[in-house]
Design an enzyme around this catalytic site. Structure first.
Site, PDB file in Angstrom:
ATOM      1  N   HIS A 335      28.288  24.339 -35.808  1.00  0.00           N
ATOM      2  CA  HIS A 335      27.189  24.070 -34.879  1.00  0.00           C
ATOM      3  C   HIS A 335      26.039  25.037 -35.098  1.00  0.00           C
ATOM      4  CE1 HIS A 335      24.997  23.336 -31.154  1.00  0.00           C
ATOM      5  NE2 HIS A 335      25.062  24.625 -30.907  1.00  0.00           N
ATOM      6  N   GLU A 336      26.349  26.318 -35.194  1.00  0.00           N
ATOM      7  CA  GLU A 336      25.295  27.312 -35.369  1.00  0.00           C
ATOM      8  C   GLU A 336      24.649  27.189 -36.739  1.00  0.00           C
ATOM      9  OE1 GLU A 336      24.282  28.770 -32.864  1.00  0.00           O
ATOM     10  OE2 GLU A 336      25.985  28.508 -31.527  1.00  0.00           O
TER      11      GLU A 336
END
Length: 336
Positions: A335-336
């Protein structure tokens, strides 16, 4: 946007706004510092039996943390999410789970030098004063004005549409957990208890195992951080034609464990930027995970590539052992 930020204020009020913003920045910094102060604290365990249920690699990392803090032969659980979560999820010792949970949720609220209550009160007061100076009745109105919701009432309306269903689902989940706890007690596998917050993750895993025959501890050995990093880079290549060449050691970093990679276009081999991978928890680093862009791409006035970082708080594997992370943490990494 400029008007909302005070462009139409009188010179006198503009000066007030500047002073308020400066004071707020100081308060935000103080709040973060105090929170980090409590996150530097540890729960020390002297009897290894209290760590039953925890994975050997994680236990080894706790032993290493204790030794680094001058307590060899003990185990140190740091007051951060990355250290607390595995305990709350896997430790069979309920008293330890309670102790770790209470320490974590009480960060900044212990009446000590790191207590944030007065800081929060000052922030709320200044935010209200700033909102009124800018022509808004409350800080909430100020914050919502340039969003899709437009007003606090609309935002609350959306939340309350979701709230009943969310509460109902949470009650169903707790009922499932309670049923397993009751069955365990009846079978002599534990004491009779009522599900408390420090039981939630532990019994969630039991429910998942009972309903879906899914045991995260059986999945975790396949979630090796180095391999997941390769998978993340492969995905970026497939989706965005980006390649990654490690150049750790050739670029200045803010911590020795940070890795760096040159990012380039797979089709043209042209440099696109640099990414820092800051994966591990350490003193002074806030909890959670986030990405940061230190410098954005720009072509106006000359080419300027991107400097960005992917920041996590994983618990590093013991010396000589790979770092294994949970499925949630693997999702966070991507996600990051």
């Amino acid at each position: 946007e400029m008007v909302r930020d005070g462009a139409n204020l009188s010179p006198e009020n503009k000066a007030k706004l500047v002073a308020m913003n400066a004071k707020l920045e100081g308060l935000f910094s103080a709040f973060s510092s105090k929170l980090l102060g409590d996150e530097k604290l540890y729960t020390f365990v002297t009897d290894k039996a209290e760590l039953a249920g925890l994975e050997p690699g994680f236990v080894a990392s706790l032993a290493a943390a204790a030794e680094a803090n001058g307590k060899p032969g003990q185990w140190a659980i740091k007051n951060t999410r990355s250290s607390a979560q595995p305990v709350l999820q896997n430790a069979t010792n309920r008293a330890l789970r309670e102790k770790v949970w209470k320490a974590f949720v009480s960060r900044g609220d212990n009446g000590n030098a790191n207590d944030t209550n007065a800081t929060i009160a000052d922030i709320l007061k200044l935010r209200q004063q700033r909102a009124e100076l800018l022509g808004f009745p409350t800080h909430a109105n100020y914050r919502m004005a340039d969003t899709m919701a437009k007003t606090p009432e609309n935002a609350m309306g959306l939340m309350m549409k979701v709230w009943p269903a969310a509460v109902a689902r949470a009650k169903e989940e707790v009922a499932d957990m309670q049923a397993i706890a009751d069955a365990d007690a009846k079978a002599g596998k534990g004491v009779k208890l009522t599900i408390e917050p420090w039981d939630y993750r532990f019994y969630s895993e039991k429910v998942r195992k009972a309903k879906y025959d899914l045991d995260e501890s059986e999945v975790k050995p396949y979630l090796q951080l180095d391999k997941l990093t390769q998978a993340m880079f492969w995905s970026a290549g497939q989706l965005y034609d980006l390649g990654f060449r490690e150049n750790t050691g050739t670029v200045p970093v803010f911590d020795p464990k940070v890795k760096t990679f040159e990012v380039y276009n797979l089709k043209t081999n042209e440099n696109v930027g640099l990414i820092y991978l800051d994966n591990f928890a350490r003193d002074g680093k806030r909890s959670g995970a986030w990405m940061t862009t230190y410098r954005s791409q720009q072509t106006l006035g000359g080419e300027r590539n991107v400097l960005a970082s992917n920041n996590n708080n994983f618990t590093e594997g013991a010396k000589g052992e790979p770092t294994l992370i949970s499925l949630d943490d693997a999702t966070t990494l991507f996600h990051e």
